[in-house]
Design a protein around this motif. Structure first.
Motif, PDB file in Angstrom:
ATOM      1  N   HIS A   1     -13.737   4.434 -17.290  1.00 59.84           N
ATOM      2  CA  HIS A   1     -12.563   4.334 -16.420  1.00 59.84           C
ATOM      3  C   HIS A   1     -11.722   5.609 -16.448  1.00 59.84           C
ATOM      4  CE1 HIS A   1     -13.019  -0.071 -15.788  1.00 59.84           C
ATOM      5  NE2 HIS A   1     -13.518  -0.045 -17.013  1.00 59.84           N
ATOM      6  N   TYR A   2     -11.659   6.263 -17.613  1.00 60.36           N
ATOM      7  CA  TYR A   2     -10.818   7.452 -17.777  1.00 60.36           C
ATOM      8  C   TYR A   2     -11.641   8.567 -18.421  1.00 60.36           C
ATOM      9  CZ  TYR A   2      -7.303   3.771 -17.263  1.00 60.36           C
ATOM     10  OH  TYR A   2      -6.566   2.709 -16.821  1.00 60.36           O
ATOM     11  N   PRO A   3     -12.554   9.179 -17.678  1.00 59.51           N
ATOM     12  CA  PRO A   3     -13.491  10.159 -18.262  1.00 59.51           C
ATOM     13  C   PRO A   3     -12.835  11.432 -18.775  1.00 59.51           C
ATOM     14  CG  PRO A   3     -13.696  10.115 -15.866  1.00 59.51           C
ATOM     15  CD  PRO A   3     -12.820   8.969 -16.237  1.00 59.51           C
ATOM     16  N   MET A   4     -11.591  11.706 -18.392  1.00 55.84           N
ATOM     17  CA  MET A   4     -10.937  12.933 -18.829  1.00 55.84           C
ATOM     18  C   MET A   4      -9.968  12.699 -19.983  1.00 55.84           C
ATOM     19  SD  MET A   4     -12.459  15.177 -17.188  1.00 55.84           S
ATOM     20  CE  MET A   4     -11.508  16.634 -17.618  1.00 55.84           C
ATOM     21  N   ASP A   5     -10.100  11.577 -20.671  1.00 60.58           N
ATOM     22  CA  ASP A   5      -9.308  11.331 -21.878  1.00 60.58           C
ATOM     23  C   ASP A   5      -9.940  12.136 -23.007  1.00 60.58           C
ATOM     24  OD1 ASP A   5      -8.198  10.375 -24.255  1.00 60.58           O
ATOM     25  OD2 ASP A   5      -8.008   8.322 -23.517  1.00 60.58           O
ATOM     26  N   GLY A   6      -9.472  13.363 -23.177  1.00 57.69           N
ATOM     27  CA  GLY A   6     -10.092  14.286 -24.123  1.00 57.69           C
ATOM     28  C   GLY A   6     -10.078  13.806 -25.558  1.00 57.69           C
ATOM     29  N   GLU A   7      -8.987  13.191 -25.987  1.00 58.50           N
ATOM     30  CA  GLU A   7      -8.908  12.715 -27.369  1.00 58.50           C
ATOM     31  C   GLU A   7      -9.979  11.673 -27.653  1.00 58.50           C
ATOM     32  OE1 GLU A   7      -5.721  10.769 -30.551  1.00 58.50           O
ATOM     33  OE2 GLU A   7      -5.098  11.158 -28.483  1.00 58.50           O
ATOM     34  N   THR A   8     -10.204  10.773 -26.695  1.00 57.17           N
ATOM     35  CA  THR A   8     -11.221   9.752 -26.889  1.00 57.17           C
ATOM     36  C   THR A   8     -12.621  10.354 -26.817  1.00 57.17           C
ATOM     37  OG1 THR A   8      -9.750   8.066 -25.974  1.00 57.17           O
ATOM     38  CG2 THR A   8     -12.093   7.535 -26.051  1.00 57.17           C
ATOM     39  N   VAL A   9     -12.823  11.336 -25.940  1.00 55.26           N
ATOM     40  CA  VAL A   9     -14.110  12.042 -25.891  1.00 55.26           C
ATOM     41  C   VAL A   9     -14.411  12.665 -27.250  1.00 55.26           C
ATOM     42  CG1 VAL A   9     -15.353  14.006 -24.903  1.00 55.26           C
ATOM     43  CG2 VAL A   9     -14.035  12.501 -23.409  1.00 55.26           C
ATOM     44  N   ALA A  10     -13.412  13.337 -27.819  1.00 56.08           N
ATOM     45  CA  ALA A  10     -13.590  13.972 -29.131  1.00 56.08           C
ATOM     46  C   ALA A  10     -13.894  12.935 -30.203  1.00 56.08           C
ATOM     47  CB  ALA A  10     -12.344  14.767 -29.497  1.00 56.08           C
ATOM     48  N   GLY A  11     -13.141  11.832 -30.184  1.00 58.15           N
ATOM     49  CA  GLY A  11     -13.367  10.788 -31.181  1.00 58.15           C
ATOM     50  C   GLY A  11     -14.749  10.179 -31.080  1.00 58.15           C
ATOM     51  N   LEU A  12     -15.205   9.937 -29.857  1.00 58.29           N
ATOM     52  CA  LEU A  12     -16.518   9.342 -29.648  1.00 58.29           C
ATOM     53  C   LEU A  12     -17.620  10.330 -30.050  1.00 58.29           C
ATOM     54  CD1 LEU A  12     -18.171   6.943 -28.704  1.00 58.29           C
ATOM     55  CD2 LEU A  12     -18.008   7.812 -26.359  1.00 58.29           C
ATOM     56  N   THR A  13     -17.437  11.599 -29.722  1.00 61.53           N
ATOM     57  CA  THR A  13     -18.413  12.626 -30.097  1.00 61.53           C
ATOM     58  C   THR A  13     -18.591  12.674 -31.614  1.00 61.53           C
ATOM     59  OG1 THR A  13     -17.864  13.968 -28.152  1.00 61.53           O
ATOM     60  CG2 THR A  13     -18.940  15.095 -30.000  1.00 61.53           C
ATOM     61  N   LEU A  14     -17.475  12.673 -32.337  1.00 60.20           N
ATOM     62  CA  LEU A  14     -17.527  12.699 -33.800  1.00 60.20           C
ATOM     63  C   LEU A  14     -18.121  11.420 -34.363  1.00 60.20           C
ATOM     64  CD1 LEU A  14     -14.114  14.358 -34.733  1.00 60.20           C
ATOM     65  CD2 LEU A  14     -16.393  15.335 -34.981  1.00 60.20           C
ATOM     66  N   ALA A  15     -17.794  10.298 -33.742  1.00 61.15           N
ATOM     67  CA  ALA A  15     -18.318   9.017 -34.233  1.00 61.15           C
ATOM     68  C   ALA A  15     -19.840   8.997 -34.154  1.00 61.15           C
ATOM     69  CB  ALA A  15     -17.720   7.862 -33.426  1.00 61.15           C
ATOM     70  N   TYR A  16     -20.385   9.458 -33.043  1.00 61.02           N
ATOM     71  CA  TYR A  16     -21.845   9.530 -32.918  1.00 61.02           C
ATOM     72  C   TYR A  16     -22.438  10.537 -33.910  1.00 61.02           C
ATOM     73  CZ  TYR A  16     -22.325   6.603 -28.753  1.00 61.02           C
ATOM     74  OH  TYR A  16     -22.348   5.539 -27.876  1.00 61.02           O
ATOM     75  N   ALA A  17     -21.787  11.694 -34.041  1.00 58.82           N
ATOM     76  CA  ALA A  17     -22.301  12.722 -34.942  1.00 58.82           C
ATOM     77  C   ALA A  17     -22.349  12.227 -36.372  1.00 58.82           C
ATOM     78  CB  ALA A  17     -21.442  13.982 -34.845  1.00 58.82           C
TER      79      ALA A  17
ATOM     80  N   SER B   1      -7.840  -4.874 -15.946  1.00 60.73           N
ATOM     81  CA  SER B   1      -6.492  -5.374 -16.194  1.00 60.73           C
ATOM     82  C   SER B   1      -5.784  -4.601 -17.290  1.00 60.73           C
ATOM     83  CB  SER B   1      -6.537  -6.861 -16.591  1.00 60.73           C
ATOM     84  OG  SER B   1      -6.987  -7.651 -15.527  1.00 60.73           O
ATOM     85  N   LEU B   2      -6.538  -3.770 -18.002  1.00 63.15           N
ATOM     86  CA  LEU B   2      -5.967  -3.005 -19.105  1.00 63.15           C
ATOM     87  C   LEU B   2      -5.360  -1.701 -18.593  1.00 63.15           C
ATOM     88  CD1 LEU B   2      -8.832  -3.367 -21.743  1.00 63.15           C
ATOM     89  CD2 LEU B   2      -6.616  -4.529 -21.781  1.00 63.15           C
ATOM     90  N   THR B   3      -4.132  -1.427 -19.000  1.00 68.04           N
ATOM     91  CA  THR B   3      -3.572  -0.103 -18.735  1.00 68.04           C
ATOM     92  C   THR B   3      -4.299   0.899 -19.625  1.00 68.04           C
ATOM     93  OG1 THR B   3      -1.915  -0.313 -20.490  1.00 68.04           O
ATOM     94  CG2 THR B   3      -1.311  -1.126 -18.292  1.00 68.04           C
ATOM     95  N   HIS B   4      -4.106   2.180 -19.343  1.00 72.94           N
ATOM     96  CA  HIS B   4      -4.737   3.197 -20.177  1.00 72.94           C
ATOM     97  C   HIS B   4      -4.246   3.084 -21.620  1.00 72.94           C
ATOM     98  CE1 HIS B   4      -5.021   7.418 -21.833  1.00 72.94           C
ATOM     99  NE2 HIS B   4      -6.278   7.119 -21.574  1.00 72.94           N
ATOM    100  N   ASP B   5      -2.943   2.861 -21.803  1.00 72.82           N
ATOM    101  CA  ASP B   5      -2.405   2.717 -23.160  1.00 72.82           C
ATOM    102  C   ASP B   5      -3.013   1.517 -23.870  1.00 72.82           C
ATOM    103  OD1 ASP B   5      -0.843   4.950 -22.969  1.00 72.82           O
ATOM    104  OD2 ASP B   5       1.012   3.877 -22.490  1.00 72.82           O
TER     105      ASP B   5
END
Length: 387
Positions: A146-162, A114-118
């Protein structure tokens, strides 16, 4: 039988009328909120969206409050789209006003589809803005399902784990993305940092080279690349990165100056290296104004808690940043004389106090009284020495 049927029809018509009125009122509040949002007036929009939410909640269009668990709510009436729109717009308004806690409360219990991408991003970054790294990592992972090509979120998650001491998981996250898109600068930066924190400098260097070839000239990239190249003995490459990084910092970044100085010395640029090392030394010095306030306050804190030796130590440190402080010399002398019972040091500090105080062209009455007391103490200690 006809009477019962007539009563049922009347009740149905009444309910339909009431429901229509509710929906009309709801629509009015929503339209007012939307109008304010178009004018970037989130203050007024928030009022209208809250009214819409309250109307929907009271009349059964939305069967839950803002803090209820979604899974326990009743069915929507008449369609899911009505309460979903209310909730999403209210959450959006809260997010734009930096009320991240309330935004997350509104969104976290909604079904993910039910959530939009925004809205999904607002939920994710609401937790990041609140400093809740665990919740950020969880919801970022859900968003990427749901949105695997959201690059900004990929980057944020990568840094969060690191930065959560799990760089290997961050590397996996970034690698899944780069298998499809190896040109995203944000993702490449995050991947390089994850490899760096994982201790694989060779792999990190490859990614930093890719970033530099892409034209990424941000300070963070140049500085991190420079550090990485020093680890792989690529000193010329390190020099080429650290020098512009220091320039971008306005010659104010201690780490860049220090590392550039070391690289210059190691590559036989001795004069240049010594210049940068001197600069690093200067940048390491604490802010004098701040240290004056800190050391003075520490001395007072120790004194008032009867930790007199520590108070004297803090006040002595204060004098290194404020050597002309007449009152500090006097306070140290008194503490040494009456509380610490160190006559030798007390005598010296009374003498130093008098040397400074006598230079005052127009001493206040308070200073005059302090000088008389110090003179009596100096005379007493000198008499003790002779006796």
């Amino acid at each position: 039988m006809n009477r019962i049927a007539s009563m049922f029809v009347l009740a149905l018509l009444t309910a339909t009328t009431v429901r229509g009125e509710v929906l009309d009122t709801l629509q009015i509040w929503m339209q007012r909120g939307d109008s304010c949002m178009r004018q970037y007036n989130t203050f007024e929009a928030l009022k209208h969206y809250r009214q819409a939410f309250d109307v929907a909640s009271r009349q059964g269009v939305v069967r839950f409050s803002m803090n209820d668990d979604f899974s326990h709510s009743r069915s929507y009436v008449p369609e899911d789209v009505v309460p979903r729109t209310v909730r999403l717009k209210l959450a959006d308004c809260h997010y734009k006003r930096a009320n991240y806690r309330q935004c997350a409360e509104l969104l976290k219990n909604m079904p993910e589809d039910s959530l939009t991408h925004d809205a999904f991003r607002q939920l994710v970054y609401s937790y990041k803005h609140q400093g809740d790294n665990g919740a950020f990592m969880y919801w970022a992972g859900q968003l990427l399902r749901h949105y695997p090509m959201d690059g900004e979120t990929v980057a944020g998650l990568t840094l969060a784990y690191a930065r959560d001491n799990q760089p290997q998981i961050g590397i996996v996250c970034a690698t899944k993305y780069t298998q499809k898109d190896s040109t995203n600068i944000l993702v490449n930066r995050a991947a390089a940092e994850a490899w760096l924190l994982n201790g694989d400098y060779s792999m990190a260097a490859k990614i930093y080279n890719r970033l530099l070839q892409q034209g990424d000239s941000a300070f963070s990239t140049l500085y991190s690349a420079g550090m990485c190249f020093t680890k792989t003995d690529s000193l010329e490459r390190a020099y080429q990165c650290l020098k512009p990084a220091l320039a971008l910092s306005g010659m104010q970044h201690y780490g860049a100056a220090y590392r550039l100085g070391v690289v210059c010395v190691d590559t036989k640029r001795y004069d240049e290296g010594l210049f940068y090392l001197d600069l690093a030394t200067q940048l390491m010095q604490p802010d004098t104004t701040a240290m004056r306030a800190i050391t003075l306050s520490k001395g007072e804190g120790y004194y008032l808690t009867e930790r007199y030796a520590e108070a004297v130590s803090a006040w002595k440190q204060h004098l290194t940043y404020n050597p002309g402080s007449v009152a500090t010399y006097y306070n140290i002398a008194n503490a040494l004389a009456y509380l610490v019972k160190d006559d030798k040091q007390a005598y010296e500090y009374y003498r130093r106090f008098l040397e400074l105080a006598r230079q005052e062209p127009k001493p206040t009455q308070q200073l005059t009284d302090m000088m008389r007391q110090a003179e009596r103490m100096v005379a007493y200690y000198e008499k003790q020495k002779k006796g």
